[in-house]
Design a protein around this motif. Structure first.
Motif: not given
Length: 244
Positions: A12-37
């Motif tokens: 399944r593809t996860i859609g992230i509505l981000g930029g609010m802020s870039n700090q949170a968005t980068s955290h979501y992206y890295s943590q989603l990938n780490d936890r799925l790995n």
């Protein structure tokens, strides 16, 4: 050489509505990938689509209460996420759930409301009263208070108005810029202790940048519920249980 019949891995593809802020968005992206790995192993991680907005627009909408403008702005971004094939959508901002959650009610794409994994975690911990740190719209939101009360039987302990202003100021003028200050951390910890003295049994980090400043290690004997981390866990669970 034979190709691996399981490739490409159905996900399944996860859609992230981000930029609010870039700090949170980068955290979501890295943590989603780490936890799925951790779930998949090897070289596998997530399939993720990000639509990242201009935080300057968000800041103006929030500070001036321009919620209709925010709704129109984000509605178009959600349409982009759906057009890119998102199977589930996450909004990385507690504050902007005020407009995103109602927009998603009119759409068919699954949406994970950031308050729900947090409410589940508080209920599982057996707590009834918690403090809430976040932006002013979140801390003053009757909808947020009602959601925790009615869905999870959790009462939000209200902060003093002066402390709310401090919490909001630190988020908007420091954390969203990655500006981490020892004196701001001390203020947050003071505010949490004040809420604890009023009967709070735990604290919700109701802004997806607060983890940058304080976390469970700073309050070892007081339950901390990080909405960002719990939201990410819920998205990982969705991907695991909803096969492509």
């Amino acid at each position: 050489m034979k190709s691996d019949p399981s490739r490409p891995l159905p996900q399944r593809t996860i859609g992230i509505l981000g930029g609010m802020s870039n700090q949170a968005t980068s955290h979501y992206y890295s943590q989603l990938n780490d936890r799925l790995n951790l779930e998949y192993g090897g070289w596998d991680n997530g399939e993720i689509v990000i639509v990242s907005v201009n935080f300057g627009n968000i800041e103006r909408f929030v500070r001036h209460g321009l919620w209709d403008e925010a709704k129109a702005y984000l509605d178009e971004k959600i349409t982009r996420l759906e057009g890119a094939g998102s199977d589930v959508i996450l909004c990385v901002s507690n504050t902007m759930h005020q407009v995103v959650a109602p927009l998603m009610e009119a759409r068919s794409t699954p949406f994970i409301h950031i308050a729900d994994p947090t409410g589940d975690a508080i209920k599982a911990a057996g707590l009834k009263k918690v403090a809430l740190l976040g932006t002013l719209p979140v801390m003053n939101s009757l909808d947020v208070i009602k959601r925790f009360q009615e869905k999870y039987d959790v009462t939000i302990i209200m902060l003093d108005d002066s402390d709310k202003l401090i919490v909001d100021h630190i988020i908007f003028d420091q954390l969203v810029r990655g500006d981490l200050r020892a004196e701001s951390k001390a203020e947050y910890l003071r505010i949490v202790e004040a809420a604890r003295a009023q009967g709070a049994e735990g604290v919700i980090l109701g802004c997806t940048e607060i983890f940058l400043l304080i976390d469970q290690t700073d309050l070892p004997s007081f339950p901390v519920f990080d909405t960002a981390s719990l939201h990410i866990d819920a998205a990982v669970a969705f991907v695991k249980t909803h096969k492509a």
